[in-house]
Motif scaffolding. Structure first.
Motif, PDB file in Angstrom:
ATOM      1  N   SER A  50       1.131  -1.025   0.103  1.00 21.07           N
ATOM      2  CA  SER A  50       0.113  -0.064   0.071  1.00 21.07           C
ATOM      3  C   SER A  50       0.947   1.228   0.145  1.00 21.07           C
ATOM      4  CB  SER A  50      -0.850  -0.233   0.648  1.00 21.07           C
ATOM      5  OG  SER A  50       0.197   0.784   2.240  1.00 21.07           O
ATOM      6  N   ASP A  62       4.211   0.844   7.137  1.00 19.28           N
ATOM      7  CA  ASP A  62       5.422  -0.328   6.714  1.00 19.28           C
ATOM      8  C   ASP A  62       6.029  -0.349   4.738  1.00 19.28           C
ATOM      9  OD1 ASP A  62       4.827  -1.265   9.398  1.00 19.28           O
ATOM     10  OD2 ASP A  62       3.267  -2.880   8.397  1.00 19.28           O
ATOM     11  N   ASP A  64       7.274  -2.343   1.645  1.00 19.22           N
ATOM     12  CA  ASP A  64       7.404  -3.521   0.718  1.00 19.22           C
ATOM     13  C   ASP A  64       8.394  -2.646  -0.468  1.00 19.22           C
ATOM     14  OD1 ASP A  64       6.230  -5.092   2.518  1.00 19.22           O
ATOM     15  OD2 ASP A  64       4.320  -4.132   1.593  1.00 19.22           O
TER      16      ASP A  64
HETATM   17 MG    MG Z   1       1.486  -3.244   3.902  1.00 15.24          MG
END
Ligand code: MG
Ligand code: CTP
Length: 451
Positions: A50, A62, A64
């Motif tokens: 996201s 977070d 990625d």
């Molecule tokens: Mg995520």
């Protein structure tokens, strides 16, 4: 169009401009380093998840970062290169790093409040077979870049927050809900948050969504919601969604459309009060629970096992005529299997219904087995009253957990649960209050059952 409520929700869940700026500049810095390091290994870095596509919620930092490697690279090399690149990126970023293990190992670095997962994967084209578990993610990123327009990203955020609020956000086995990617695809399909809820309110199983029109005939997925992955037609993006949560989503959508409220997104989560607990006791049902030490495994392993154990015990209670009507499983440091039953103590005798008297050979067997209890005929069938084995729910449960671990496993109790169940504490009725009081998260889950 967004309603006042939805605007209000967005003002709470959308990253602030300052937060977004910090994210963007950190990602930029990270990408520069990642590109440099990746070159040495023939990898291509890409942001997924996201934060890669600007559908993240406030205060979730977070990131990625995927490192895409050629398909012909041997598996050991994928892991080796992945970790080497992770370490080098961390070093150049002056960040702490740790190694994490999923299907294959990856690196996590923590810096300036950001939590970056650096994950190696194999390159793949749509409809190609995956070679490692995470290979689809870069394709998801690319697919959504094409299909999810900037002006629908807030709608994605609303849907994620809605799912979160009603307790079904996450595709892990504990939650059995919607993944972020699934929320994104639903918004692509329906064109907005409210539009999606309107369609969801009309859902009946099985719902089938095939954005790319891969299949001429419906493939045989068994789940209530099937969303064919636009990058891999054999995968159902909604495979993790349980039937219970599928229904919860539909019912919540209907309720929200009827009377929208910010409470769907931000429910009040109050622990159970003593007054509420007493109201439960007034149902005059039987509340009983087995409480034991949590086995040392992650939620994703534990929860399916807890559910299976509860199901086995429920079956047993049913067979012994205690009539279970509700159950809850839950764990943090302790684990609990909670049941609500209609019966607590049963008569000394139990009626068994036998075969129709006309069926001679089965009648003979029945008569031979129960001769000493004097079978009689009722409505053309043999019936007999025999002494009951378990007259109280306590005796049934105590007897069950006195079995050896091996025996319990043979009876269907999963491997991590059986040894702990052996030392379980049995709580009934009023005795449950102290557990409920000390474990407010459990009390919230339990309360949810009786709203
Ligand atoms: Mg995520
Ligand atoms: N993913 C997937 N299926 C899942 C979970 C994750 O395909 N059941 C992939 C998707 O490509 C997803 C990526 O892994 O974009 C990252 O997963 P995660 O961080 O769990 O979700 P996000 O999409 O980043 O959503 P958010 O972090 O906002 O919850």
């Amino acid at each position: 169009m967004m309603s006042a409520i939805e605007k209000k929700v967005l003002s709470k869940i959308k990253p602030t401009p300052d937060e977004k700026r910090r994210m963007e500049s950190f990602k930029e810095e990270l990408m520069k380093v990642a590109e440099k390091v990746s070159k040495r290994y023939g990898a291509k870095p890409i942001f997924t998840g996201s934060t890669g596509r600007n559908t993240w919620l406030r205060n979730s930092h977070d990131i990625d970062l995927f490192l895409v490697l050629p398909r012909n690279l041997p598996r050991e090399k994928l892991e080796e290169y992945g970790l080497k690149m992770g370490r080098q990126i961390a070093k150049e970023m002056h960040a702490k790093c740790q190694i994490k293990y999923a299907e294959h190992p990856y690196t996590r670095i923590l810096k300036k409040g950001f939590d970056v997962d650096i994950v190696p994967c194999y390159s793949m084209k749509p409809e190609q077979k995956i070679k490692s578990a995470v290979d689809r993610s870069p394709l998801h990123a690319r697919y959504l870049k094409k299909t999810l327009p900037e002006e629908l990203k807030d709608d994605v955020r609303l849907l994620k927050a809605f799912a979160k609020g009603i307790g079904i956000y996450g595709s892990d086995t504990k939650t059995e809900g919607l993944s972020g990617y699934l929320c994104e695809l639903l918004i692509v399909r329906y064109g907005g948050f409210r539009e999606a809820l309107k369609e969801i309110a009309k859902w009946k199983p099985q719902v089938y969504i095939d954005l790319e029109g891969y299949w001429e005939r419906r493939p045989s997925f068994k789940e209530p919601l099937v969303v064919v992955d636009p990058v891999d037609s054999n995968r159902n993006v909604a495979a993790a969604l349980s039937t219970k949560n599928f229904v919860k989503l539909i019912e919540s959508a209907k309720e929200y459309l009827n009377s929208p409220s910010i409470r769907f997104f931000f429910p009040r989560k109050m622990p159970m009060s003593y007054i509420f607990f007493n109201r439960l006791l007034k149902r005059k049902t039987v509340m009983v629970a087995l409480v034991f030490k949590r086995p040392d495994v992650i939620d994703d392993v534990l929860y399916p096992q807890l559910r299976r154990a509860a199901k086995r015990l429920r079956g047993l209670m049913q067979d012994e005529e205690f009539r279970p009507i509700n159950e809850v499983v839950w764990a943090n440091g302790k684990a609990i299997l909670f049941f609500e039953l209609e019966e607590d103590r049963l008569p000394n005798i139990r009626k068994r219904i036998g075969p129709p008297v006309k069926i001679i050979n089965r009648s003979q067997e029945f008569l031979k087995k129960y001769k000493k209890y004097k079978p009689r005929i009722e409505n053309g069938r043999w019936v007999v009253e025999v002494p009951r084995k378990y007259k109280t729910i306590e005796s049934l449960l105590r007897d069950f957990i006195s079995h050896s671990v091996k025996k319990m496993m043979d009876l269907g109790i999963p491997n991590y649960i059986a040894p702990k169940l052996k030392r379980a504490q049995l709580l009934k009725g009023r005795q449950l209050w102290s557990f409920i009081k000390e474990n407010s998260d459990f009390s919230i889950v339990l309360k949810d059952l009786y709203k």
